[in-house]
Write an enzyme that holds these catalytic residues in place. Structure first.
Site, short mmCIF file in Angstrom:
data_model
loop_
_atom_site.label_atom_id
_atom_site.label_comp_id
_atom_site.label_asym_id
_atom_site.label_seq_id
_atom_site.Cartn_x
_atom_site.Cartn_y
_atom_site.Cartn_z
N ASN A 50 -41.13 35.35 31.70
CA ASN A 50 -40.22 34.98 32.79
C ASN A 50 -39.81 36.17 33.63
O ASN A 50 -39.75 37.29 33.17
CB ASN A 50 -38.99 34.25 32.25
CG ASN A 50 -38.06 35.17 31.51
OD1 ASN A 50 -37.28 35.88 32.11
ND2 ASN A 50 -38.16 35.18 30.19
N CYS A 51 -39.55 35.88 34.91
CA CYS A 51 -39.18 36.95 35.83
C CYS A 51 -38.37 36.40 36.99
O CYS A 51 -38.19 37.08 37.98
CB CYS A 51 -40.44 37.64 36.36
SG CYS A 51 -41.52 36.50 37.21
N VAL A 52 -37.88 35.17 36.89
CA VAL A 52 -37.15 34.59 38.02
C VAL A 52 -35.70 35.05 38.00
O VAL A 52 -35.04 34.96 36.99
CB VAL A 52 -37.23 33.05 38.00
CG1 VAL A 52 -36.51 32.47 39.19
CG2 VAL A 52 -38.67 32.61 37.99
#
Lengths: 348, 66, 430
Positions: free
Chosen positions: C243-245
């Protein structure tokens, strides 16, 4: 190098007169006036009060828009590094004017240092915009107020605007969260706090848990069959391609979109702009977030009078409480004006 | 004007001060479940909306989870 | 478990004829490595490699993951275990070699609302820890047969496999520094320091779907019940990021490899307290899961005999509810808590910062207000795509200006408000 300061004071401290001169419009004087002289003396070599704005308290408060416009023009023209306002002690109208000057200057990116009594409404209403030194409640405290304000100005100059906490620097809390780079990284600070908690030694939490306000429950709807029901969501459902460009996080706006004549929402017409959850389920069937299909059925069956033909939407993801509150108030007004009886608010 | 909040994380809804609360299915799909058969899913959605309408027609004195 | 970490300081990262490590210089054969990456999945359409060094006028965006190159020099298992058949062995024991000072960064067209900016110089560089690493950047594009889930999985795999391949260079290298970390089985660990309070670490992981997932030994953590880990397991990649949001407070894989709370807890282990181990938990999308997981965390902490824990959150909004539940239930079980979070206090910092609250949370470390606005001047070189600046979380319509500069919230910067306390940003009442 000395910084350039503009000082804001009222008619009384501007030596124009008392209540009888309170309707004085904005005047601009060269150099320091009244309490500015003592401030200037305390700031010699560090700051120069280049101009003083004098304005009657009644004039300012009764012609707020005009006064703000005038002050904005003056500040845009002079481009000072800093503004000093007051001190206003517990004078309500004067405090409100100083606070408002703070708001105007904030909009222009110019910092403001002021002085007020802690119960002055100008502090409560405008504390977000200025560094306000606490003063006594009357001008008898001028002799303490001036050095305290000069000290804060000096600190502001020496620290190149990066002031420490209210307690360290001697200003009243602004109700703001301010970022800074700590000496130790967060994980190390957490371990230090853990050790303090284990050993029972004092520690200071870096964030006090929030307290949220409350609204009184509204009376129930008596007859659904004549009621108009509106749909509102923080799940970011928008017409395809997000025409108003609502942000995927930290929304600065909400959207108002027609669902007049729509039997349901579908993949071809709607999607979510929300960046905080897996969007696939919503994009495939937006009724999963905004249940237009079911409400149309209930409308057709006569269970509800009508589904309001507009829906309101924003993105809740990372959106501040302040923005959310403002959106909520506006949406509620739109719904009220449109004669809506009740709202269903869905969240993701 | 009464408002009903359909939300998955009821504790947040309670903390921020919603008065009429209907618990939802899951954060990405509060009123549906992509794993269900479409007809079943719509029936689930309808039951949640009906519960919301019940909440709107019920007098309350304090925060209430329906 | 006992793990020796041998750090090899990478003094130089450069492209060259052969891929090799010598005297602290990591050299990469660009064409050969790009070709190897392309073979990882038949749906990869394009691979481009770049090197971005600290101080350069370079912007990388949108960043998918940041990974450290490591290898198992001694002991069983593989880095980032559990992804491929045959890789199931437990990790966290033996000796691990680390190429310190460099990182693998993945970028490419957006999968969804995907972001992450790393500026190698200028004001943005201060906010990301990954402006200080020498970065091997993989720009990877996939063909249009991929759905969003496939796309994410491919990018994740490309980053991890490349890091592991580069990590192999360190296998026989001599470490510049070595440190040993050890945590014993619970009963022995408790007996080792009988007079010290027992502490643990509650390690919350994002588990909310596309671009919001994390993997433990290859298992999607939304499907797990909270479980126990030796602290050294994460140093061998037991936790992998998907994840990177809202990139400011999502943990790239490198943050798990160097998990900061674990490293800091080891510093006073045996002196101020007895560090017993790690409880891994998730942040799921249903209330039932949130209640179940937090109940389970409290149960495990009691079962371990813990007196106090540090709890770190990943993300914000509904995970604030998980944080608050973990805090409340642990405190109610008589276990002291310190919380690590970040804030969404509005662009001027004028709002409440969390979505949920508990009076039990009286010891909170904040890693900064993610809504703070920053102006990122244009850079001479762009790796990736900046056209997404207006739609990423923390950007808005008009964030990307005609001159290539970006005005946005620090939310867009990879690691800016990392909630494991990876770096120094903090916020105060001012």
């Amino acid at each position: 190098m000395t910084i350039r300061v503009v000082h804001y004071i009222n008619q009384f401290f501007g030596q124009k007169g008392g209540e009888e001169a309170a309707n004085l419009p904005i005047e601009l004087a060269d150099g320091p006036v009244g309490p500015g002289a003592a401030l200037q003396a305390a700031l010699t070599g560090k700051a120069e009060i280049v101009k003083t704005i004098i304005c009657g308290d009644s004039y300012f408060n009764e012609n707020e828009g005009l006064a703000c416009m005038g002050i904005r023009e003056i500040l845009q023209d002079i481009k000072p590094d800093l503004i000093i306002a007051g001190p206003a002690f517990n004078a309500g109208r004067y405090g409100m004017a100083c606070g408002k000057v703070g708001e105007v200057a904030h909009g222009l990116g110019i910092p403001v240092i002021s002085g007020m009594y802690n119960e002055n409404p100008g502090y409560e209403l405008y504390r977000n915009f200025s560094y306000i030194v606490e003063t006594t409640n009357s001008a008898a405290g001028m002799r303490q107020a001036i050095p305290a304000m000069a000290k804060l100005v000096t600190a502001w100059i020496e620290k190149e605007g990066k002031l420490g906490t209210p307690a360290e620097e001697g200003y009243m809390p602004r109700g703001l969260r301010v970022n800074f780079f700590a000496e130790e990284r967060g994980a190390k600070r957490a371990v230090n706090m853990l050790i303090a908690k284990l050993e029972g030694t004092p520690f200071q939490t870096e964030y006090e848990m929030p307290v949220f306000d409350r609204v009184a429950p509204q009376p129930a709807i008596l007859d659904l069959s004549t009621a108009t029901i509106a749909l509102v969501t923080s799940g970011g459902v928008v017409p395809k391609c997000n025409p108003n460009r609502i942000e995927s996080s930290s929304a600065s706006k909400y959207g108002e979109y027609s669902i007049g004549g729509l039997e349901c929402l579908c993949e071809a017409t709607h999607e979510t702009a929300h960046g905080g959850y897996d969007p696939v389920a919503c994009n495939k069937d937006p009724n999963r977030v905004l249940p237009v299909d079911v409400l149309r059925d209930l409308e057709r069956e006569g269970r509800i009078g009508k589904l309001h033909d507009k829906f309101y939407t924003t993105v809740g993801n990372g959106t501040s409480v302040a923005n959310s509150k403002a959106f909520g108030a506006e949406i509620a007004m739109h719904l009220k004006n449109a004669g809506v009886s009740a709202a269903i608010l869905t969240s993701t | 004007m009464p408002v009903v909040h359909i939300a998955t994380v009821v504790p947040i809804s309670l903390t921020v001060g919603a008065n009429r609360i209907v618990p939802a299915v899951a954060i990405p799909h509060p009123l549906g479940n992509p794993k269900m058969d479409p007809a079943e899913e719509k029936a689930l959605r309808r039951s949640l909306v009906e519960k919301a309408l019940t909440a709107l027609t019920t007098e309350i004195e304090d925060q209430t989870v329906f | 478990m006992k793990l020796e970490i041998g750090n090899i300081h990478v003094k130089e990262l450069a492209f060259g004829e052969n891929t090799a490590l010598s005297s602290g210089r990591v050299q990469i054969n660009r064409e050969e490595l790009a070709g190897w990456i392309r073979e990882l999945d038949h749906r990869i359409a394009e691979v481009k490699l770049d090197i971005a060094l600290p101080g350069e006028s370079t912007r990388i965006m949108p960043v998918k993951d940041v990974i450290e190159a490591r290898c198992k020099a001694e002991g069983k298992g593989f880095m980032f275990p559990g992804r491929n058949p045959g890789d199931e062995a437990m990790v966290g024991e033996g000796r691990t070699h680390v190429l310190k000072g460099m990182a693998i960064v993945t970028t490419g067209k957006v999968v969804g609302f995907q972001e992450g900016i790393i500026d190698m110089s200028g004001p943005g560089a201060e906010y990301t820890p990954f402006s200080k690493t020498q970065n091997l950047v993989i720009t990877c594009e996939v063909d249009d047969t991929c759905n969003q889930y496939d796309h994410e999985a491919i990018l994740r795999r490309v980053g991890i496999e490349t890091a592991n391949r580069i990590g192999q260079l360190a296998m026989t290298a001599t470490a510049d520094e070595t440190r040993t970390y050890e945590t014993k089985p619970l009963i022995q660990q408790a007996a080792e320091y009988p007079n010290l309070p027992k502490v643990g670490y509650v390690y919350m992981l994002q588990s909310q779907g596309l671009m919001h997932d994390t993997y433990l030994y290859g298992v999607d953590v939304k499907t797990i019940l909270p479980t126990l880990l030796y602290p050294t397991e994460v140093m061998d990649g037991a936790i992998m990021s998907g994840n990177c949001v809202s990139a400011c407070d999502k943990n790239p894989s490198i943050v798990h490899q160097n998990s900061p709370v674990i490293h800091e807890l080891y510093e006073n282990h045996g002196i101020k307290y007895n560090f017993m181990g790690v409880i891994i938990t998730n942040e799921n999308v249903t209330l039932a899961d949130k209640e179940r997981s937090s109940n389970y965390v409290a149960k495990l902490a009691v079962q371990m005999g813990l007196d106090a824990v540090i709890i770190s959150e990943e993300g914000f909004g509904n995970p604030d509810a998980d944080l608050v539940m973990n805090c409340r239930k642990l405190e109610e079980a008589g276990i002291k808590t310190v919380l690590l979070t970040d804030e969404y206090a509005g662009q001027n910092g004028e709002s409440q910062s969390l979505a949920d609250s508990t009076p039990k949370g009286d010891a909170v470390i904040t890693n900064g207000n993610a809504n703070q606005v920053i102006h990122l001047p244009a850079m001479q070189r762009l790796i990736g795509h900046d056209t997404y600046a207006d739609m990423i979380a923390g950007g808005w319509d008009g964030s990307l200006q005609a001159d290539g500069s970006i005005t946005a919230e620090i939310q867009v910067i990879t690691g800016a408000t990392n909630e494991l306390g990876y770096h120094n940003l903090c916020a105060m009442a001012g």
